[in-house]
Design a protein around this motif. Sequence first.
Motif, PDB file in Angstrom:
ATOM      1  N   ASP A  31       0.812  -1.217   0.000  1.00  0.00           N
ATOM      2  CA  ASP A  31       0.000   0.000   0.000  1.00  0.00           C
ATOM      3  C   ASP A  31       0.847   1.270   0.000  1.00  0.00           C
ATOM      4  N   GLY A  32       2.161   1.110  -0.082  1.00  0.00           N
ATOM      5  CA  GLY A  32       3.031   2.269  -0.102  1.00  0.00           C
ATOM      6  C   GLY A  32       3.391   2.809   1.261  1.00  0.00           C
ATOM      7  N   ARG A  33       2.965   2.133   2.327  1.00  0.00           N
ATOM      8  CA  ARG A  33       3.310   2.587   3.678  1.00  0.00           C
ATOM      9  C   ARG A  33       4.773   2.268   3.964  1.00  0.00           C
ATOM     10  N   PRO A  34       5.541   3.220   4.426  1.00  0.00           N
ATOM     11  CA  PRO A  34       6.955   2.961   4.717  1.00  0.00           C
ATOM     12  C   PRO A  34       7.109   2.105   5.969  1.00  0.00           C
ATOM     13  N   TRP A  35       8.239   1.435   6.039  1.00  0.00           N
ATOM     14  CA  TRP A  35       8.566   0.639   7.215  1.00  0.00           C
ATOM     15  C   TRP A  35       9.619   1.382   8.030  1.00  0.00           C
ATOM     16  N   HIS A  36       9.309   1.625   9.272  1.00  0.00           N
ATOM     17  CA  HIS A  36      10.300   2.197  10.182  1.00  0.00           C
ATOM     18  C   HIS A  36      10.922   1.028  10.952  1.00  0.00           C
ATOM     19  N   ILE A  37      12.164   0.690  10.595  1.00  0.00           N
ATOM     20  CA  ILE A  37      12.792  -0.521  11.117  1.00  0.00           C
ATOM     21  C   ILE A  37      13.774  -0.174  12.220  1.00  0.00           C
ATOM     22  N   GLU A  38      13.635  -0.871  13.346  1.00  0.00           N
ATOM     23  CA  GLU A  38      14.568  -0.744  14.464  1.00  0.00           C
ATOM     24  C   GLU A  38      15.239  -2.100  14.687  1.00  0.00           C
ATOM     25  N   VAL A  39      16.541  -2.046  14.927  1.00  0.00           N
ATOM     26  CA  VAL A  39      17.319  -3.267  15.142  1.00  0.00           C
ATOM     27  C   VAL A  39      17.802  -3.311  16.588  1.00  0.00           C
ATOM     28  N   VAL A  40      17.543  -4.425  17.242  1.00  0.00           N
ATOM     29  CA  VAL A  40      18.035  -4.664  18.604  1.00  0.00           C
ATOM     30  C   VAL A  40      18.901  -5.913  18.571  1.00  0.00           C
ATOM     31  N   SER A  41      20.174  -5.768  18.910  1.00  0.00           N
ATOM     32  CA  SER A  41      21.086  -6.909  18.968  1.00  0.00           C
ATOM     33  C   SER A  41      21.076  -7.471  20.378  1.00  0.00           C
ATOM     34  N   GLU A  42      20.503  -8.645  20.518  1.00  0.00           N
ATOM     35  CA  GLU A  42      20.355  -9.261  21.842  1.00  0.00           C
ATOM     36  C   GLU A  42      20.243 -10.767  21.685  1.00  0.00           C
ATOM     37  N   PRO A  43      20.919 -11.542  22.525  1.00  0.00           N
ATOM     38  CA  PRO A  43      20.827 -13.007  22.446  1.00  0.00           C
ATOM     39  C   PRO A  43      19.489 -13.505  22.993  1.00  0.00           C
ATOM     40  N   PHE A  44      18.420 -13.267  22.248  1.00  0.00           N
ATOM     41  CA  PHE A  44      17.076 -13.577  22.748  1.00  0.00           C
ATOM     42  C   PHE A  44      16.792 -15.066  22.815  1.00  0.00           C
ATOM     43  N   THR A  45      17.664 -15.900  22.214  1.00  0.00           N
ATOM     44  CA  THR A  45      17.455 -17.350  22.288  1.00  0.00           C
ATOM     45  C   THR A  45      18.392 -18.011  23.292  1.00  0.00           C
ATOM     46  N   THR A  46      19.080 -17.208  24.115  1.00  0.00           N
ATOM     47  CA  THR A  46      19.958 -17.780  25.137  1.00  0.00           C
ATOM     48  C   THR A  46      19.143 -18.628  26.118  1.00  0.00           C
ATOM     49  N   ALA A  47      19.680 -19.810  26.418  1.00  0.00           N
ATOM     50  CA  ALA A  47      18.999 -20.760  27.317  1.00  0.00           C
ATOM     51  C   ALA A  47      17.624 -21.138  26.789  1.00  0.00           C
ATOM     52  N   CYS A  48      17.476 -21.096  25.479  1.00  0.00           N
ATOM     53  CA  CYS A  48      16.172 -21.369  24.860  1.00  0.00           C
ATOM     54  C   CYS A  48      16.380 -22.276  23.667  1.00  0.00           C
ATOM     55  N   GLU A  49      15.801 -23.459  23.685  1.00  0.00           N
ATOM     56  CA  GLU A  49      15.920 -24.383  22.567  1.00  0.00           C
ATOM     57  C   GLU A  49      14.571 -24.659  21.916  1.00  0.00           C
ATOM     58  N   ASP A  50      13.513 -23.960  22.329  1.00  0.00           N
ATOM     59  CA  ASP A  50      12.205 -24.173  21.718  1.00  0.00           C
ATOM     60  C   ASP A  50      11.670 -22.860  21.157  1.00  0.00           C
ATOM     61  N   VAL A  51      10.924 -22.981  20.079  1.00  0.00           N
ATOM     62  CA  VAL A  51      10.488 -21.798  19.339  1.00  0.00           C
ATOM     63  C   VAL A  51       9.401 -21.026  20.087  1.00  0.00           C
ATOM     64  N   ASP A  52       8.584 -21.698  20.895  1.00  0.00           N
ATOM     65  CA  ASP A  52       7.522 -21.002  21.623  1.00  0.00           C
ATOM     66  C   ASP A  52       8.095 -19.988  22.610  1.00  0.00           C
ATOM     67  N   THR A  53       9.163 -20.377  23.299  1.00  0.00           N
ATOM     68  CA  THR A  53       9.798 -19.448  24.229  1.00  0.00           C
ATOM     69  C   THR A  53      10.372 -18.249  23.497  1.00  0.00           C
ATOM     70  N   ALA A  54      10.986 -18.496  22.333  1.00  0.00           N
ATOM     71  CA  ALA A  54      11.547 -17.398  21.540  1.00  0.00           C
ATOM     72  C   ALA A  54      10.446 -16.433  21.099  1.00  0.00           C
ATOM     73  N   LEU A  55       9.318 -16.973  20.651  1.00  0.00           N
ATOM     74  CA  LEU A  55       8.211 -16.107  20.235  1.00  0.00           C
ATOM     75  C   LEU A  55       7.663 -15.302  21.411  1.00  0.00           C
ATOM     76  N   SER A  56       7.609 -15.908  22.577  1.00  0.00           N
ATOM     77  CA  SER A  56       7.123 -15.196  23.756  1.00  0.00           C
ATOM     78  C   SER A  56       8.044 -14.031  24.107  1.00  0.00           C
ATOM     79  N   ARG A  57       9.335 -14.239  24.014  1.00  0.00           N
ATOM     80  CA  ARG A  57      10.275 -13.160  24.300  1.00  0.00           C
ATOM     81  C   ARG A  57      10.153 -12.037  23.276  1.00  0.00           C
ATOM     82  N   LEU A  58       9.916 -12.388  22.026  1.00  0.00           N
ATOM     83  CA  LEU A  58       9.747 -11.372  20.993  1.00  0.00           C
ATOM     84  C   LEU A  58       8.479 -10.561  21.230  1.00  0.00           C
ATOM     85  N   THR A  59       7.424 -11.214  21.697  1.00  0.00           N
ATOM     86  CA  THR A  59       6.185 -10.496  22.021  1.00  0.00           C
ATOM     87  C   THR A  59       6.423  -9.468  23.117  1.00  0.00           C
ATOM     88  N   ASP A  60       7.233  -9.826  24.117  1.00  0.00           N
ATOM     89  CA  ASP A  60       7.574  -8.876  25.178  1.00  0.00           C
ATOM     90  C   ASP A  60       8.333  -7.679  24.612  1.00  0.00           C
TER      91      ASP A  60
END
Length: 333
Positions: A31-60
């Motif tokens: 639709d022509g809407r621009p994307w304002h992209i922010e990058v956060v470098s963080e080990p969000f999968t540390t101590a995490c071997e399952d995808v559900d936990t990773a998705l939960s952290r991303l939601t936070d």
Amino acid sequence: MKPIRVGLVADPAQPTEVAHRFRDVEPTDDDGRPWHIEVVSEPFTTACEDVDTALSRLTDHAREHRWDVVVGLTELPLRDGDGRYLLIETDRQQRTAVLSLPALGGLRVHRRSRHALGELISGMADTASTSERRVAMPRRRGHGRLLLGMVLANRPWLLVPGLKSALVAALTTGAIATINSTMWLLAGSLSWWRLAIATVTSIALITGWLVIDGELWDRPEDDTPQARDRSRLYNTSTLVTLLAGVIICYLALYLLNLVWALFVLDPAVMGGYLHMSVDYGDLFMLTWFVASAATVGGALGSGLESDEAIRAAAYSKREEDRRARIARDRPRH
């Protein structure tokens, strides 16, 4: 027109590099809407071997930064409940997703990840759909592509500068052996297939020594089939990474020893000393044999390296952190 706020949460090292490159593209949706992209470098999968936990952290993260869409970039091999490896896992309801970079195969990863991110963010930005989307990999062909991606993420070529003590020991062994008359006699008495066996044996010895000395063998965290399969995958990627790195070291030693032999040795003089006919072709056979002997000497030199140095040379940043965490959590007897 209000831009779409997109958050890219990336594990350190290569995932962060991929995220920053994608941010520079400055894409827009259909639709022509621009994307304002922010990058956060963080080990969000540390101590995490399952995808559900990773998705939960991303939601936070999305709630904290008020992002409309958030995608996590990781070097973690993703799996679903059926044991299939995944390229993408998406929660369209929360507008979060995880992209596994090793599943892209490791070749042209920046190009492939940019295309995958563009398609993924465009799909999640469309609020008309709230279904969950999962991209699974083919069981056989996908497993090989995932393994290749993990090996390339480990960067086996960095094993060369990462094992400085081993290389110094190997170069010293090779320099001395090159001018040793006994080495000339042994090299001249060996057929090509014996030299080939010496090459394979020396490479196998130093690879095995690195695994044992660096305690690089992964053990399942429990007795479930998923844990055992995950350990097999990690161990296979470790062995292939080390094998590729050692072969690179072997070829480098061969070339350096060949240059040294051509510089300091005169086949005619050596032939007169040994009372045998020697030409420059024998130098190549000598260097081949010396490279194998020097590689074994390098295995002894690798014992001078710290376990941390060996792990840093053998693993990606995320895998190195994962192994360090397991080592800390392992009970000591």
